[in-house]
Design a protein around this motif. Structure first.
Motif, PDB file in Angstrom:
ATOM      1  N   HIS A 102       3.218  -3.800   1.103  1.00 45.19           N
ATOM      2  CA  HIS A 102       2.002  -3.742   0.523  1.00 45.19           C
ATOM      3  C   HIS A 102       2.121  -4.927  -0.371  1.00 45.19           C
ATOM      4  O   HIS A 102       3.225  -5.173  -1.253  1.00 45.19           O
ATOM      5  CB  HIS A 102       1.593  -2.545  -0.004  1.00 45.19           C
ATOM      6  CG  HIS A 102       1.161  -1.463   0.723  1.00 45.19           C
ATOM      7  ND1 HIS A 102       0.588  -0.289   0.182  1.00 45.19           N
ATOM      8  CD2 HIS A 102       1.146  -1.188   2.010  1.00 45.19           C
ATOM      9  CE1 HIS A 102       0.290   0.425   1.263  1.00 45.19           C
ATOM     10  NE2 HIS A 102       0.751  -0.055   2.436  1.00 45.19           N
ATOM     11  N   HIS A 104      -0.285  -6.991  -3.502  1.00 43.80           N
ATOM     12  CA  HIS A 104      -1.242  -6.945  -4.561  1.00 43.80           C
ATOM     13  C   HIS A 104      -1.283  -8.027  -5.549  1.00 43.80           C
ATOM     14  O   HIS A 104      -0.298  -8.674  -6.071  1.00 43.80           O
ATOM     15  CB  HIS A 104      -1.108  -5.694  -5.485  1.00 43.80           C
ATOM     16  CG  HIS A 104      -0.414  -4.378  -5.034  1.00 43.80           C
ATOM     17  ND1 HIS A 104      -1.565  -3.609  -4.553  1.00 43.80           N
ATOM     18  CD2 HIS A 104       0.635  -3.796  -4.583  1.00 43.80           C
ATOM     19  CE1 HIS A 104      -1.064  -2.354  -4.129  1.00 43.80           C
ATOM     20  NE2 HIS A 104       0.321  -2.706  -4.033  1.00 43.80           N
TER      21      HIS A 104
ATOM     22  N   ALA B  14      -6.585   2.591  -2.857  1.00 38.87           N
ATOM     23  CA  ALA B  14      -7.679   1.932  -2.384  1.00 38.87           C
ATOM     24  C   ALA B  14      -8.034   0.584  -2.409  1.00 38.87           C
ATOM     25  O   ALA B  14      -7.293  -0.094  -3.014  1.00 38.87           O
ATOM     26  CB  ALA B  14      -9.015   2.600  -3.138  1.00 38.87           C
ATOM     27  N   ASP B  15      -9.163   0.125  -1.818  1.00 39.55           N
ATOM     28  CA  ASP B  15      -9.366  -1.364  -1.909  1.00 39.55           C
ATOM     29  C   ASP B  15      -9.605  -1.959  -3.089  1.00 39.55           C
ATOM     30  O   ASP B  15     -10.228  -1.362  -3.977  1.00 39.55           O
ATOM     31  CB  ASP B  15     -10.659  -1.676  -1.012  1.00 39.55           C
ATOM     32  CG  ASP B  15     -10.490  -1.491   0.702  1.00 39.55           C
ATOM     33  OD1 ASP B  15      -9.243  -1.387   0.789  1.00 39.55           O
ATOM     34  OD2 ASP B  15     -11.363  -1.468   1.346  1.00 39.55           O
ATOM     35  N   ARG B 110      -7.041  -8.973  -4.759  1.00 38.67           N
ATOM     36  CA  ARG B 110      -6.699  -8.932  -3.591  1.00 38.67           C
ATOM     37  C   ARG B 110      -5.511  -7.874  -3.059  1.00 38.67           C
ATOM     38  O   ARG B 110      -4.688  -8.108  -3.827  1.00 38.67           O
ATOM     39  CB  ARG B 110      -6.603 -10.187  -2.885  1.00 38.67           C
ATOM     40  CG  ARG B 110      -7.692 -11.225  -3.078  1.00 38.67           C
ATOM     41  CD  ARG B 110      -7.784 -12.472  -2.409  1.00 38.67           C
ATOM     42  NE  ARG B 110      -8.171 -12.024  -1.167  1.00 38.67           N
ATOM     43  CZ  ARG B 110      -8.932 -12.997  -0.278  1.00 38.67           C
ATOM     44  NH1 ARG B 110      -9.525 -13.809  -1.062  1.00 38.67           N
ATOM     45  NH2 ARG B 110      -9.087 -12.790   0.959  1.00 38.67           N
ATOM     46  N   TYR B 112      -2.878  -6.820   0.642  1.00 42.38           N
ATOM     47  CA  TYR B 112      -2.738  -7.085   1.949  1.00 42.38           C
ATOM     48  C   TYR B 112      -1.504  -6.106   2.355  1.00 42.38           C
ATOM     49  O   TYR B 112      -1.037  -5.437   1.550  1.00 42.38           O
ATOM     50  CB  TYR B 112      -2.075  -8.620   2.216  1.00 42.38           C
ATOM     51  CG  TYR B 112      -2.848  -9.782   1.735  1.00 42.38           C
ATOM     52  CD1 TYR B 112      -3.672 -10.407   2.777  1.00 42.38           C
ATOM     53  CD2 TYR B 112      -2.788  -9.897   0.344  1.00 42.38           C
ATOM     54  CE1 TYR B 112      -4.622 -11.314   2.437  1.00 42.38           C
ATOM     55  CE2 TYR B 112      -3.781 -10.987   0.169  1.00 42.38           C
ATOM     56  CZ  TYR B 112      -4.515 -11.751   0.939  1.00 42.38           C
ATOM     57  OH  TYR B 112      -5.285 -12.794   0.654  1.00 42.38           O
ATOM     58  N   ARG B 113      -1.665  -5.910   3.528  1.00 39.08           N
ATOM     59  CA  ARG B 113      -0.504  -4.685   4.023  1.00 39.08           C
ATOM     60  C   ARG B 113       0.044  -5.172   5.318  1.00 39.08           C
ATOM     61  O   ARG B 113      -0.735  -5.611   6.283  1.00 39.08           O
ATOM     62  CB  ARG B 113      -0.939  -3.423   3.884  1.00 39.08           C
ATOM     63  CG  ARG B 113      -2.010  -3.057   4.933  1.00 39.08           C
ATOM     64  CD  ARG B 113      -2.307  -1.413   4.655  1.00 39.08           C
ATOM     65  NE  ARG B 113      -2.773  -1.008   3.590  1.00 39.08           N
ATOM     66  CZ  ARG B 113      -3.037   0.226   2.997  1.00 39.08           C
ATOM     67  NH1 ARG B 113      -2.645   1.073   3.736  1.00 39.08           N
ATOM     68  NH2 ARG B 113      -3.616   0.386   1.894  1.00 39.08           N
ATOM     69  N   ARG B 122      -5.290  -6.853   7.013  1.00 35.72           N
ATOM     70  CA  ARG B 122      -5.941  -7.642   5.875  1.00 35.72           C
ATOM     71  C   ARG B 122      -6.756  -6.478   5.191  1.00 35.72           C
ATOM     72  O   ARG B 122      -7.915  -6.614   5.697  1.00 35.72           O
ATOM     73  CB  ARG B 122      -6.516  -8.731   6.182  1.00 35.72           C
ATOM     74  CG  ARG B 122      -6.950  -9.829   5.038  1.00 35.72           C
ATOM     75  CD  ARG B 122      -6.936 -11.049   5.236  1.00 35.72           C
ATOM     76  NE  ARG B 122      -7.703 -11.947   4.274  1.00 35.72           N
ATOM     77  CZ  ARG B 122      -7.881 -13.179   4.124  1.00 35.72           C
ATOM     78  NH1 ARG B 122      -7.318 -13.766   5.072  1.00 35.72           N
ATOM     79  NH2 ARG B 122      -8.496 -13.802   3.012  1.00 35.72           N
ATOM     80  N   ASP B 123      -6.829  -6.264   3.768  1.00 37.09           N
ATOM     81  CA  ASP B 123      -7.435  -5.225   3.386  1.00 37.09           C
ATOM     82  C   ASP B 123      -8.426  -5.652   2.668  1.00 37.09           C
ATOM     83  O   ASP B 123      -9.529  -5.261   2.886  1.00 37.09           O
ATOM     84  CB  ASP B 123      -6.460  -4.550   2.307  1.00 37.09           C
ATOM     85  CG  ASP B 123      -5.757  -3.460   2.847  1.00 37.09           C
ATOM     86  OD1 ASP B 123      -4.751  -3.252   2.162  1.00 37.09           O
ATOM     87  OD2 ASP B 123      -5.994  -2.851   3.983  1.00 37.09           O
ATOM     88  N   ALA B 124      -8.440  -7.003   1.999  1.00 38.68           N
ATOM     89  CA  ALA B 124      -9.494  -7.381   0.940  1.00 38.68           C
ATOM     90  C   ALA B 124      -9.218  -8.632   0.471  1.00 38.68           C
ATOM     91  O   ALA B 124      -8.083  -8.875   0.508  1.00 38.68           O
ATOM     92  CB  ALA B 124      -9.793  -6.320  -0.064  1.00 38.68           C
TER      93      ALA B 124
END
Lengths: 124, 124
Positions: A102, A104, B14-15, B110, B112-113, B122-124
Motif C-alpha cells: 500500500h 499513501h 478507507a479511501d 492519494r 495506491y495498492r 488504483r484506489d484514489a
C-alpha cells in the motif's frame, strides 16, 4: 542493535509543509539478494531527485516493511515515480518480491521531534 | 518471515482523504520488555479512538522503527495525543526508550495498492 555514532537516526527533514510517500509492503521471502540490492539502489537513486528531502526505512523480522520518503512537493514525487530505473523496480516488486503493498501520498502539515541529547523541540 | 494466513499485511484503510501519523524512532536498546509491553498496549489502545482507521508498524534489526497510524481527521489525532495512558507512554519513551524520534502529521491525498492475488488497484 547498532549503538554509538553508527546507530540509525530518523531522517532530518526541513520544516513543513512537505510531502511523505509512505510505502508499506509485505515481502514474500523470495529472492532476498535481488530485493536487497534493488532496495539499496533505489535509496541511492531517489537521493538524486530534485526536491528529495530524506528517507526512513525499516523492515520487521516478520516481513512487513515501511519506507517513508520525503519530498518538497508533488512534482518531485511524480519525477521519482517516472524514473525509468524506478519503474523497472516497481514492476519487479509486483512480479517477484511483494505479496502486497500500500502506498499513501501525504502532505505533512506538522512535525515534532525529540532528541535525548538536546531535549524536545517542537518544530512546526 | 511469516507465511500463509498469519503473514503481515499492510493496514486496510478507507479511501483518501485521511490522516497519517508517521512516528520514526531510534531505540536505545534498554528495557526491551517494558518497551515491547507498552508498544503492544498502545496498539490496542489506539484502536479504540473514534476515527482510528488502522496502523502499520515495523522495527528494523538495527533499531530504527516506523509506526504509521491512520486516522479520519485531526480531531481524532488530538484525542489520541491527549489520551492519559498514551501521554504516560510518551513520557516513558522520552525518558527510557528512545534516543530520538521524529513525528510527521500528514494529510493523505492519494493512495495506491497492489495485491498479488488481486492484481493492481488504483484506489484514489
Amino acid at each position: 542493535m547498532a549503538e554509538g555514532p553508527d546507530a540509525p537516526r530518523p531522517a532530518e527533514v526541513a520544516d513543513p509543509p512537505y510531502y511523505a510517500v509512505v510505502f508499506v509492503s509485505a515481502r514474500n521471502g523470495e529472492d532476498e539478494a535481488g530485493y536487497a540490492a534493488t532496495h539499496a539502489r533505489m535509496l541511492e537513486l531517489v537521493a538524486g531527485i530534485p526536491g528529495y528531502l530524506g528517507v526512513d526505512s525499516a523492515r520487521d523480522a516478520d516481513g512487513l516493511g515501511i519506507t517513508v520518503a520525503y519530498f518538497r512537493d508533488r512534482p518531485a514525487i511524480a519525477a521519482w515515480r517516472r524514473h525509468p530505473e524506478h519503474r523497472a523496480a516497481q514492476r519487479a516488486g509486483r512480479q517477484l518480491w511483494y505479496d502486497a503493498y500500500h502506498m499513501h501520498i501525504a502532505r505533512v502539515e506538522r512535525a515534532y521531534r525529540h532528541d535525548r541529547a538536546a531535549g524536545p523541540v517542537r518544530d512546526a
